[in-house]
Design a protein around this motif. Structure first.
Motif, PDB file in Angstrom:
ATOM      1  N   GLN A  25       9.565 -14.243  62.555  1.00 54.97           N
ATOM      2  CA  GLN A  25       8.925 -13.177  61.905  1.00 54.97           C
ATOM      3  C   GLN A  25       8.096 -14.030  61.035  1.00 54.97           C
ATOM      4  OE1 GLN A  25      11.603 -10.761  59.644  1.00 54.97           O
ATOM      5  NE2 GLN A  25      11.119  -9.105  60.959  1.00 54.97           N
ATOM      6  N   PHE A  26       6.888 -13.826  60.575  1.00 53.46           N
ATOM      7  CA  PHE A  26       5.982 -14.255  59.859  1.00 53.46           C
ATOM      8  C   PHE A  26       5.614 -13.335  58.609  1.00 53.46           C
ATOM      9  CE2 PHE A  26       1.758 -14.405  57.853  1.00 53.46           C
ATOM     10  CZ  PHE A  26       1.775 -15.807  57.262  1.00 53.46           C
ATOM     11  N   LYS A  27       5.937 -13.405  57.372  1.00 57.85           N
ATOM     12  CA  LYS A  27       5.789 -12.748  56.144  1.00 57.85           C
ATOM     13  C   LYS A  27       4.760 -13.082  55.222  1.00 57.85           C
ATOM     14  CE  LYS A  27      10.087 -12.857  54.296  1.00 57.85           C
ATOM     15  NZ  LYS A  27      11.196 -12.618  53.634  1.00 57.85           N
ATOM     16  N   LEU A  28       3.913 -12.372  54.555  1.00 54.61           N
ATOM     17  CA  LEU A  28       3.118 -12.602  53.674  1.00 54.61           C
ATOM     18  C   LEU A  28       3.520 -11.812  52.525  1.00 54.61           C
ATOM     19  CD1 LEU A  28       0.469 -13.784  52.380  1.00 54.61           C
ATOM     20  CD2 LEU A  28      -0.758 -12.091  53.300  1.00 54.61           C
ATOM     21  N   ARG A  68      10.529 -17.409  59.852  1.00 52.76           N
ATOM     22  CA  ARG A  68      12.042 -17.443  59.947  1.00 52.76           C
ATOM     23  C   ARG A  68      12.316 -16.938  61.101  1.00 52.76           C
ATOM     24  NH1 ARG A  68      12.926 -12.435  55.943  1.00 52.76           N
ATOM     25  NH2 ARG A  68      12.485 -10.725  57.360  1.00 52.76           N
ATOM     26  N   TYR A  69      13.510 -17.643  61.963  1.00 54.06           N
ATOM     27  CA  TYR A  69      13.958 -16.991  63.105  1.00 54.06           C
ATOM     28  C   TYR A  69      15.256 -16.357  62.508  1.00 54.06           C
ATOM     29  CZ  TYR A  69      17.662 -17.479  66.612  1.00 54.06           C
ATOM     30  OH  TYR A  69      18.550 -17.119  67.428  1.00 54.06           O
ATOM     31  N   GLY A  86      14.999 -19.931  57.661  1.00 55.58           N
ATOM     32  CA  GLY A  86      13.514 -19.769  57.752  1.00 55.58           C
ATOM     33  C   GLY A  86      13.153 -20.901  56.568  1.00 55.58           C
ATOM     34  N   LEU A  87      11.552 -21.047  56.544  1.00 55.65           N
ATOM     35  CA  LEU A  87      11.004 -22.088  55.790  1.00 55.65           C
ATOM     36  C   LEU A  87      10.192 -20.973  54.763  1.00 55.65           C
ATOM     37  CD1 LEU A  87      10.944 -25.002  55.253  1.00 55.65           C
ATOM     38  CD2 LEU A  87       9.175 -25.036  56.907  1.00 55.65           C
ATOM     39  N   GLY A  88       9.851 -21.436  53.535  1.00 55.91           N
ATOM     40  CA  GLY A  88       8.928 -20.646  52.722  1.00 55.91           C
ATOM     41  C   GLY A  88       8.038 -21.467  52.082  1.00 55.91           C
ATOM     42  N   MET A 115      15.179 -21.600  53.725  1.00 54.26           N
ATOM     43  CA  MET A 115      15.827 -20.147  53.221  1.00 54.26           C
ATOM     44  C   MET A 115      16.814 -19.561  54.317  1.00 54.26           C
ATOM     45  SD  MET A 115      12.172 -18.526  52.073  1.00 54.26           S
ATOM     46  CE  MET A 115      12.523 -16.783  52.841  1.00 54.26           C
ATOM     47  N   ALA A 116      17.697 -18.725  53.618  1.00 53.16           N
ATOM     48  CA  ALA A 116      18.593 -18.097  54.493  1.00 53.16           C
ATOM     49  C   ALA A 116      18.277 -16.724  54.246  1.00 53.16           C
ATOM     50  CB  ALA A 116      20.053 -18.110  53.936  1.00 53.16           C
ATOM     51  N   HIS A 117      18.599 -15.801  55.488  1.00 48.85           N
ATOM     52  CA  HIS A 117      18.215 -14.398  55.663  1.00 48.85           C
ATOM     53  C   HIS A 117      19.564 -13.614  56.021  1.00 48.85           C
ATOM     54  CE1 HIS A 117      16.017 -10.757  56.727  1.00 48.85           C
ATOM     55  NE2 HIS A 117      16.735 -10.644  58.068  1.00 48.85           N
ATOM     56  N   LEU A 118      19.486 -12.212  55.471  1.00 49.56           N
ATOM     57  CA  LEU A 118      20.414 -11.392  55.774  1.00 49.56           C
ATOM     58  C   LEU A 118      19.802  -9.883  55.858  1.00 49.56           C
ATOM     59  CD1 LEU A 118      23.303 -10.460  56.635  1.00 49.56           C
ATOM     60  CD2 LEU A 118      23.806 -10.209  54.242  1.00 49.56           C
ATOM     61  N   SER A 119      20.084  -8.901  56.853  1.00 44.24           N
ATOM     62  CA  SER A 119      19.383  -7.788  56.657  1.00 44.24           C
ATOM     63  C   SER A 119      20.156  -6.745  57.291  1.00 44.24           C
ATOM     64  CB  SER A 119      18.027  -7.947  57.153  1.00 44.24           C
ATOM     65  OG  SER A 119      17.716  -8.083  58.584  1.00 44.24           O
TER      66      SER A 119
END
Length: 168
Positions: A25-28, A68-69, A86-88, A115-119
C-alpha cells in the motif's frame, strides 16, 4: 506547543494485491493546522523573538507518504485482520508569524522512519469493505500512533483505492 489531542485529516491510499494474503500500500496524508494566539513568555524560534502577549499565528504542516507491506491473517473470511511493516517519510514545516508587524520564522524537518501496522475490517462484497486500524512508529524518545477509518473499493483482483480520515 501544539495540542496533544488527535488531529483529523485527509487520507488516501492505493493498494496492490499479490494473491489472497499479501499486498503493498502507498498512502498520502496531508495535514495542516493553524491557530492564532499569544505566548505567555518571550519565545525565540528560528532566530526570531516573539514577545509575551504579542499576537501570533502558528502554522503546522505535515505531509506523509507511507509504503507498507501487509499480511492478511483471514484471507477467505469477510472479516479482515492485517499485520504489516512499512516505511514512512515525514516532511514537517512550522511557521510563526507576528500579526502585529508581519515577522515570520520557519523551521522545517524531514524523517524516514520504520512503522508497524494493524487493521481490522469487514468485507461487504468482493469490491467494498471498511476498516479501522493504526500505524505506529518511534521517533526521538516518543511513540506516535495514528488511528484511521477507511472505505475501500477494489477495482479488480489486484488494485484497491481507499479514502477516509485519520487521527494523528
Amino acid at each position: 506547543e501544539f495540542d496533544s489531542k488527535y488531529i483529523p485529516n485527509a487520507f488516501i491510499s492505493v493498494g496492490r494485491f499479490f494473491g489472497k494474503r499479501h499486498d503493498l500500500q502507498f498512502k498520502l496524508m496531508p495535514m495542516e493546522k493553524r491557530q492564532n494566539g499569544a505566548f505567555g513568555t518571550d519565545v525565540n524560534f528560528a532566530g526570531q523573538t516573539f514577545a509575551a502577549g504579542e499576537a501570533v499565528r502558528t502554522r503546522y504542516r505535515l505531509n506523509e507518504w507511507h509504503l507498507r507491506y501487509r499480511y492478511a491473517l483471514l484471507p477467505d473470511d469477510p472479516w479482515d485482520l492485517n499485520l504489516g511493516l512499512g516505511l514512512g517519510y515525514f516532511d514537517a514545516k512550522v511557521s510563526l508569524t507576528s500579526l502585529e508587524d508581519g515577522r515570520e520564522a520557519t523551521a522545517e524537518e524531514w524523517n524516514l522512519l520504520p512503522m508497524a501496522h494493524l487493521s481490522a475490517g469487514y468485507r461487504f462484497n468482493p469490491r467494498w469493505r471498511v476498516s479501522l486500524g493504526t500505524d505506529f512508529f518511534y521517533d526521538t524518545d516518543n511513540w506516535h500512533d495514528e488511528l484511521f477509518a477507511l472505505v475501500h473499493y477494489r477495482s479488480d483482483p489486484s488494485w484497491e483505492i481507499s479514502g477516509g480520515y485519520r487521527f494523528w
